[in-house]
Design an enzyme around this catalytic site. Sequence first.
Site: not given
Ligand code: SAH
Length: 491
Positions: A120, A123, A197, A321, A350, A419, A446
């Site tokens: 796969c 993982c 899975c 998440q 973000y 984030d 991440c």
């Molecule tokens: N903080 C949230 C999402 C994190 S994931 C949580 O914990 O659930 C990262 C996020 O960044 C995604 O939703 C994606 O759509 C957004 N993103 C990606 N590029 C971006 C940009 N240039 N400006 C603003 N947001 C962006």
Amino acid sequence: MSKRKNKGFKKSKNKPNRSEKRYGKPNSSRGGPSKGKDKTASHRGRKTLTAEVTCSGLTNEGKGIAEWKGQQLEVPLLLPGEKAEVTVSQKGRFVNAELKRVVHPAKERVDPPCPYYYECGGCQLQHMSNQAQSRCKQDTIDELMKPFGKPETILTMDHPYDYRNKSHTTFGLNQNRQVIGGLYAQNTHEIIPMDRCLIHDPKADEIVQSIKDYMKNSKMQPYNEDTGRGFLRHVLIKVGKVSGEIMVVLVAASSEFKGKNNFVKALRKAHPEITTMLLNVNKRDTSVVLGNQEKVLFGKGTITDTLCGLKFEISAKSFYQINPVQTEKLYGKAIEMTELTGEETVIDAYCGIGTIGLVASQKAGKVIGVELNKDAVRDAIQNSKRNGVKNARFYQGDAGEFMVEMAARGEKADVVIMDPPRSGSDEAFLSSVVKLQPKRVVYVSCNPETQARDLEYLVKNGYEVEEIQPVDMFPQTYHVESVAKLVLKEN
Ligand code: SAH
């Protein structure tokens, strides 16, 4: 910073090999028919031979590092301290190495519980004990974050399986024209038929099983990428782990769904726990799963779930998440790092569907969220209403541009929570952070490699890293989440 720093497990007292195992499918890119030791085969300029190597460490992707003829090989599935036969194929300067036989296994090696593991690729660490997996991730973070201090001990998961609240299954026909469903084998469009899975929510896999059974007894055909015929491409399932609500999304090649009512009725009967079903139409020849057209077949088209005591609405497309148990630990740590007292202006950059910002809003003066994805911003606004939050505003746009404009207007922020996606942040964003001079920056990531790069920028421009906390959000895979606290240095 090198990705190839040795992260050796302690050498084991070598046991003889239990059996000769095949690491991969016959003739697949991994493993394959065994070639005699030291025999060299040649095909279209590609030389293939078997070499005996000893593993000295791991890469950040959990591959074994071994020296061979002055070159550094990266061998999937090989563990530090192990002696093994590997198949080395070389074309020009490109060298590929695959595990053929472990001669002396490390004590950290375990039998992967998943029967599809070697095929796969979803993982990468199931051949390691849980402890060894944690050590691998800790070492990755420790090494990358060396310039900023010593990270805390990784927060692990008690039961590191069944955690994904989102699953995705692809459908097709096998050579006998029977319906199969499963995941794509690594780097291919070849479906591995699977019943289960081990990191998916078990309920989601049961539902997929029922869909397969239904297809066998009906005229519903899987889509064929080569001929462009057929109907069902993928099934996406989202599970509210706390609420128990379940969303089933059929991704089809056509909006014409013959037998729709029968299907909906049959699946609801078999799984009364399904709360909504959607049809998503994806006619494009693409590896992106979801298309733009969406139709609700039953229910409200979204599910709700509870995270950190707040209710969130989740749509088919928005980011949420995938491991809620570990997300609560991650967010808990991130909020603690903000040191909010109830007065501060907080930027949640973000922000996705507003999860972190809404949790922070309970302890802040006000929260400003910014996010690129329109659907997610709509969800964030709904989520703040649903939870009666009055001090949060969400804006759609590029986080970098948004911050540049904020800085140009001379606005203030006390705390920035960021984030970003795997690619990390950008200079527009980071330079605006430096202009805005928030007292604290909490950076959730991440991808620790891009996080380390961005931390370096902030550290060069007046910030100090006070704490780094790794969190294992994705057990059995090499991925690791990390949250860092930065504080503005006093002049
Ligand atoms: N903080 C949230 C999402 C994190 S994931 C949580 O914990 O659930 C990262 C996020 O960044 C995604 O939703 C994606 O759509 C957004 N993103 C990606 N590029 C971006 C940009 N240039 N400006 C603003 N947001 C962006």
